[in-house]
Design a protein around this motif. Structure first.
Motif, PDB file in Angstrom:
ATOM      1  N   THR A   1      33.613 -73.398  51.749  1.00  0.00           N
ATOM      2  CA  THR A   1      32.633 -72.361  52.034  1.00  0.00           C
ATOM      3  C   THR A   1      31.706 -72.203  50.839  1.00  0.00           C
ATOM      4  OG1 THR A   1      32.304 -70.046  52.702  1.00  0.00           O
ATOM      5  CG2 THR A   1      34.099 -70.485  51.173  1.00  0.00           C
ATOM      6  N   VAL A   2      30.419 -72.065  51.090  1.00  0.00           N
ATOM      7  CA  VAL A   2      29.435 -71.886  50.020  1.00  0.00           C
ATOM      8  C   VAL A   2      29.373 -70.409  49.636  1.00  0.00           C
ATOM      9  CG1 VAL A   2      27.002 -72.091  49.392  1.00  0.00           C
ATOM     10  CG2 VAL A   2      28.080 -73.875  50.775  1.00  0.00           C
ATOM     11  N   VAL A   3      29.560 -70.131  48.348  1.00  0.00           N
ATOM     12  CA  VAL A   3      29.543 -68.744  47.879  1.00  0.00           C
ATOM     13  C   VAL A   3      28.221 -68.387  47.209  1.00  0.00           C
ATOM     14  CG1 VAL A   3      32.036 -68.595  47.613  1.00  0.00           C
ATOM     15  CG2 VAL A   3      30.651 -69.426  45.703  1.00  0.00           C
ATOM     16  N   GLY A   4      27.398 -69.382  46.926  1.00  0.00           N
ATOM     17  CA  GLY A   4      26.119 -69.086  46.293  1.00  0.00           C
ATOM     18  C   GLY A   4      25.314 -70.329  46.011  1.00  0.00           C
ATOM     19  N   THR A   5      24.027 -70.116  45.698  1.00  0.00           N
ATOM     20  CA  THR A   5      23.119 -71.204  45.341  1.00  0.00           C
ATOM     21  C   THR A   5      22.322 -70.801  44.112  1.00  0.00           C
ATOM     22  OG1 THR A   5      22.893 -71.878  47.660  1.00  0.00           O
ATOM     23  CG2 THR A   5      21.205 -72.649  46.128  1.00  0.00           C
ATOM     24  N   ALA A   6      22.223 -71.707  43.155  1.00  0.00           N
ATOM     25  CA  ALA A   6      21.442 -71.466  41.936  1.00  0.00           C
ATOM     26  C   ALA A   6      20.383 -72.550  41.813  1.00  0.00           C
ATOM     27  CB  ALA A   6      22.346 -71.467  40.710  1.00  0.00           C
ATOM     28  N   ILE A   7      19.174 -72.155  41.365  1.00  0.00           N
ATOM     29  CA  ILE A   7      18.090 -73.132  41.235  1.00  0.00           C
ATOM     30  C   ILE A   7      17.785 -73.454  39.773  1.00  0.00           C
ATOM     31  CG2 ILE A   7      17.061 -72.493  43.442  1.00  0.00           C
ATOM     32  CD1 ILE A   7      14.961 -70.893  41.911  1.00  0.00           C
ATOM     33  N   THR A   8      18.440 -72.770  38.847  1.00  0.00           N
ATOM     34  CA  THR A   8      18.286 -73.073  37.420  1.00  0.00           C
ATOM     35  C   THR A   8      19.662 -73.105  36.763  1.00  0.00           C
ATOM     36  OG1 THR A   8      18.151 -70.766  36.662  1.00  0.00           O
ATOM     37  CG2 THR A   8      16.085 -71.815  37.377  1.00  0.00           C
ATOM     38  N   GLY A   9      19.709 -73.658  35.561  1.00  0.00           N
ATOM     39  CA  GLY A   9      20.962 -73.691  34.831  1.00  0.00           C
ATOM     40  C   GLY A   9      21.457 -72.308  34.461  1.00  0.00           C
ATOM     41  N   GLU A  10      20.532 -71.428  34.062  1.00  0.00           N
ATOM     42  CA  GLU A  10      20.938 -70.076  33.675  1.00  0.00           C
ATOM     43  C   GLU A  10      21.492 -69.303  34.862  1.00  0.00           C
ATOM     44  OE1 GLU A  10      21.264 -68.691  30.714  1.00  0.00           O
ATOM     45  OE2 GLU A  10      20.720 -70.652  29.895  1.00  0.00           O
ATOM     46  N   GLN A  11      20.856 -69.448  36.017  1.00  0.00           N
ATOM     47  CA  GLN A  11      21.396 -68.817  37.229  1.00  0.00           C
ATOM     48  C   GLN A  11      22.786 -69.352  37.527  1.00  0.00           C
ATOM     49  OE1 GLN A  11      18.847 -69.232  40.617  1.00  0.00           O
ATOM     50  NE2 GLN A  11      17.243 -67.876  39.808  1.00  0.00           N
ATOM     51  N   ALA A  12      22.964 -70.649  37.364  1.00  0.00           N
ATOM     52  CA  ALA A  12      24.263 -71.268  37.623  1.00  0.00           C
ATOM     53  C   ALA A  12      25.328 -70.711  36.684  1.00  0.00           C
ATOM     54  CB  ALA A  12      24.162 -72.789  37.457  1.00  0.00           C
ATOM     55  N   LYS A  13      24.986 -70.525  35.421  1.00  0.00           N
ATOM     56  CA  LYS A  13      25.945 -69.966  34.460  1.00  0.00           C
ATOM     57  C   LYS A  13      26.400 -68.573  34.893  1.00  0.00           C
ATOM     58  CE  LYS A  13      24.443 -72.409  30.270  1.00  0.00           C
ATOM     59  NZ  LYS A  13      23.856 -72.258  28.927  1.00  0.00           N
ATOM     60  N   GLU A  14      25.448 -67.763  35.357  1.00  0.00           N
ATOM     61  CA  GLU A  14      25.793 -66.412  35.810  1.00  0.00           C
ATOM     62  C   GLU A  14      26.744 -66.467  36.998  1.00  0.00           C
ATOM     63  OE1 GLU A  14      22.200 -64.320  36.598  1.00  0.00           O
ATOM     64  OE2 GLU A  14      21.494 -64.389  34.510  1.00  0.00           O
ATOM     65  N   TRP A  15      26.421 -67.319  37.970  1.00  0.00           N
ATOM     66  CA  TRP A  15      27.287 -67.472  39.143  1.00  0.00           C
ATOM     67  C   TRP A  15      28.678 -67.947  38.727  1.00  0.00           C
ATOM     68  CZ3 TRP A  15      27.247 -66.064  44.061  1.00  0.00           C
ATOM     69  CH2 TRP A  15      26.047 -65.747  44.684  1.00  0.00           C
ATOM     70  N   ILE A  16      28.717 -68.942  37.863  1.00  0.00           N
ATOM     71  CA  ILE A  16      29.993 -69.539  37.463  1.00  0.00           C
ATOM     72  C   ILE A  16      30.873 -68.536  36.747  1.00  0.00           C
ATOM     73  CG2 ILE A  16      31.016 -71.265  35.908  1.00  0.00           C
ATOM     74  CD1 ILE A  16      28.528 -73.037  36.645  1.00  0.00           C
ATOM     75  N   GLU A  17      30.293 -67.758  35.837  1.00  0.00           N
ATOM     76  CA  GLU A  17      31.077 -66.772  35.092  1.00  0.00           C
ATOM     77  C   GLU A  17      31.521 -65.621  35.983  1.00  0.00           C
ATOM     78  OE1 GLU A  17      28.368 -65.919  31.822  1.00  0.00           O
ATOM     79  OE2 GLU A  17      29.734 -67.005  30.481  1.00  0.00           O
ATOM     80  N   LEU A  18      30.683 -65.267  36.964  1.00  0.00           N
ATOM     81  CA  LEU A  18      30.998 -64.134  37.834  1.00  0.00           C
ATOM     82  C   LEU A  18      31.980 -64.513  38.937  1.00  0.00           C
ATOM     83  CD1 LEU A  18      30.382 -61.175  38.658  1.00  0.00           C
ATOM     84  CD2 LEU A  18      28.534 -62.078  40.092  1.00  0.00           C
ATOM     85  N   VAL A  19      31.726 -65.627  39.616  1.00  0.00           N
ATOM     86  CA  VAL A  19      32.489 -66.005  40.803  1.00  0.00           C
ATOM     87  C   VAL A  19      33.626 -66.969  40.490  1.00  0.00           C
ATOM     88  CG1 VAL A  19      32.315 -67.032  43.110  1.00  0.00           C
ATOM     89  CG2 VAL A  19      30.434 -65.633  42.222  1.00  0.00           C
ATOM     90  N   LYS A  20      33.424 -67.799  39.459  1.00  0.00           N
ATOM     91  CA  LYS A  20      34.396 -68.856  39.112  1.00  0.00           C
ATOM     92  C   LYS A  20      34.739 -69.708  40.340  1.00  0.00           C
ATOM     93  CE  LYS A  20      36.499 -66.459  35.192  1.00  0.00           C
ATOM     94  NZ  LYS A  20      35.463 -65.408  35.137  1.00  0.00           N
TER      95      LYS A  20
ATOM     96  N   ILE B   1      30.723 -75.626  31.743  1.00  0.00           N
ATOM     97  CA  ILE B   1      31.845 -75.381  32.661  1.00  0.00           C
ATOM     98  C   ILE B   1      33.164 -75.742  32.007  1.00  0.00           C
ATOM     99  CG2 ILE B   1      32.905 -76.190  34.822  1.00  0.00           C
ATOM    100  CD1 ILE B   1      30.049 -76.462  35.954  1.00  0.00           C
ATOM    101  N   ARG B   2      33.209 -76.876  31.329  1.00  0.00           N
ATOM    102  CA  ARG B   2      34.459 -77.308  30.686  1.00  0.00           C
ATOM    103  C   ARG B   2      34.922 -76.321  29.623  1.00  0.00           C
ATOM    104  NH1 ARG B   2      35.477 -78.715  34.278  1.00  0.00           N
ATOM    105  NH2 ARG B   2      35.123 -80.666  35.399  1.00  0.00           N
ATOM    106  N   HIS B   3      33.972 -75.685  28.935  1.00  0.00           N
ATOM    107  CA  HIS B   3      34.326 -74.744  27.860  1.00  0.00           C
ATOM    108  C   HIS B   3      34.675 -73.351  28.382  1.00  0.00           C
ATOM    109  CE1 HIS B   3      32.022 -77.250  24.616  1.00  0.00           C
ATOM    110  NE2 HIS B   3      33.198 -77.758  24.931  1.00  0.00           N
ATOM    111  N   HIS B   4      34.045 -72.932  29.480  1.00  0.00           N
ATOM    112  CA  HIS B   4      34.196 -71.546  29.927  1.00  0.00           C
ATOM    113  C   HIS B   4      35.056 -71.388  31.183  1.00  0.00           C
ATOM    114  CE1 HIS B   4      30.660 -71.341  27.288  1.00  0.00           C
ATOM    115  NE2 HIS B   4      30.954 -70.069  27.127  1.00  0.00           N
ATOM    116  N   VAL B   5      34.978 -72.331  32.107  1.00  0.00           N
ATOM    117  CA  VAL B   5      35.782 -72.238  33.338  1.00  0.00           C
ATOM    118  C   VAL B   5      36.396 -73.610  33.627  1.00  0.00           C
ATOM    119  CG1 VAL B   5      34.788 -70.235  34.520  1.00  0.00           C
ATOM    120  CG2 VAL B   5      33.582 -72.423  34.585  1.00  0.00           C
ATOM    121  N   PRO B   6      37.363 -74.039  32.836  1.00  0.00           N
ATOM    122  CA  PRO B   6      37.906 -75.395  32.952  1.00  0.00           C
ATOM    123  C   PRO B   6      38.558 -75.703  34.295  1.00  0.00           C
ATOM    124  CG  PRO B   6      39.255 -74.043  31.496  1.00  0.00           C
ATOM    125  CD  PRO B   6      38.005 -73.273  31.749  1.00  0.00           C
ATOM    126  N   ASP B   7      38.892 -74.665  35.060  1.00  0.00           N
ATOM    127  CA  ASP B   7      39.501 -74.904  36.371  1.00  0.00           C
ATOM    128  C   ASP B   7      38.471 -75.204  37.457  1.00  0.00           C
ATOM    129  OD1 ASP B   7      42.030 -74.553  35.361  1.00  0.00           O
ATOM    130  OD2 ASP B   7      42.110 -72.417  35.837  1.00  0.00           O
TER     131      ASP B   7
END
Length: 231
Positions: free
Chosen positions: A31-50, A72-78
């Motif tokens: 299931t898709v939980v979100g879409t990011a169009i920039t790297g910074e947006q992606a970082k926010e999604w990744i840190e928030l949603v994991k 991703i490897r440094h902040h959310v390795p899973d």
């Protein structure tokens, strides 16, 4: 029933991102939980949603996707990554490999290739959940390695398909796993004619051991390139 795998799409072209979303919706267990169009947006999604899985392009407006892999490897390795990109530079591919990217899909994207990648990922996730210890064979399969014992059942090869030639051609394709191989390249590598190489390649497709994609270069017509199907 297995837990649904949450997916984040990172793609700056909104039309392509929508295609990825629709493709993902067609594959069971994701299931898709979100879409990011920039790297910074992606970082926010990744840190928030994991999310468990990120579908990532290389060329983003503010950074390269390979830099996001490092984040991703440094902040959310899973969190795992499948790259979907037109990038073919050796440096980019090397960084993706070193960053532990699960798969690298070259655009233009075809649904069968996309589906195969997600299903392989889901299967490997389920394998890792089954027990605390894996057999040597299970470990080998996680890295898509094949032994001769896993080869095609050549005793049932049809008329016009020589078992030894078939085995040789399959090995040639397997050694070119990431870059793929054309019928012309295979002809030079194996010593068979181009038409013979194509016949064996198409037979391997019918046996679901390899698949083909049209790869578009900078000039000239697209070429049909063959890749092994991961275990």
């Amino acid at each position: 029933m297995s837990q649904t795998i949450e997916v984040l799409i990172v793609e700056d072209d909104v039309r392509i991102a929508e295609i990825h979303r629709r493709f993902t919706d067609k594959v069971e267990g994701f299931t898709v939980v979100g879409t990011a169009i920039t790297g910074e947006q992606a970082k926010e999604w990744i840190e928030l949603v994991k999310p468990q899985l990120v579908l990532l392009d290389v060329y983003l407006p503010d950074m390269k996707g390979t830099d996001l892999v490092t984040f991703i490897r440094h902040h959310v390795p899973d969190t795992d990554v499948i790259m979907i990109t037109a990038a073919s530079e050796v440096e980019v591919v090397q960084r993706a490999l070193r960053g532990g990217v699960f798969d690298y899909i070259v655009k233009p994207l075809m649904f069968e290739r996309f589906k195969e990648s997600l299903e392989n990922y889901r299967n490997k996730v389920e394998k890792l959940k089954q027990s605390q210890q894996l057999s040597p064979e299970q470990i080998e399969s996680l890295w898509n390695r094949r032994t001769q014992g896993e080869s095609i059942h050549i005793e049932h090869s049809p008329k016009g398909i020589d078992p030894l030639t078939l085995k040789k051609i399959l090995q040639c394709v397997l050694t070119m796993e990431y870059n793929g191989i054309t019928a012309e390249m295979l002809s030079k590598e194996s010593g068979v004619s181009r038409s013979t190489a194509r016949r064996y390649l198409e037979y391997l497709i019918s046996q679901k051991r390899i698949y083909a994609e049209l790869i578009y270069g900078n000039v000239g017509r697209p070429e049909r390139r063959y890749f092994p199907i991961s275990s």
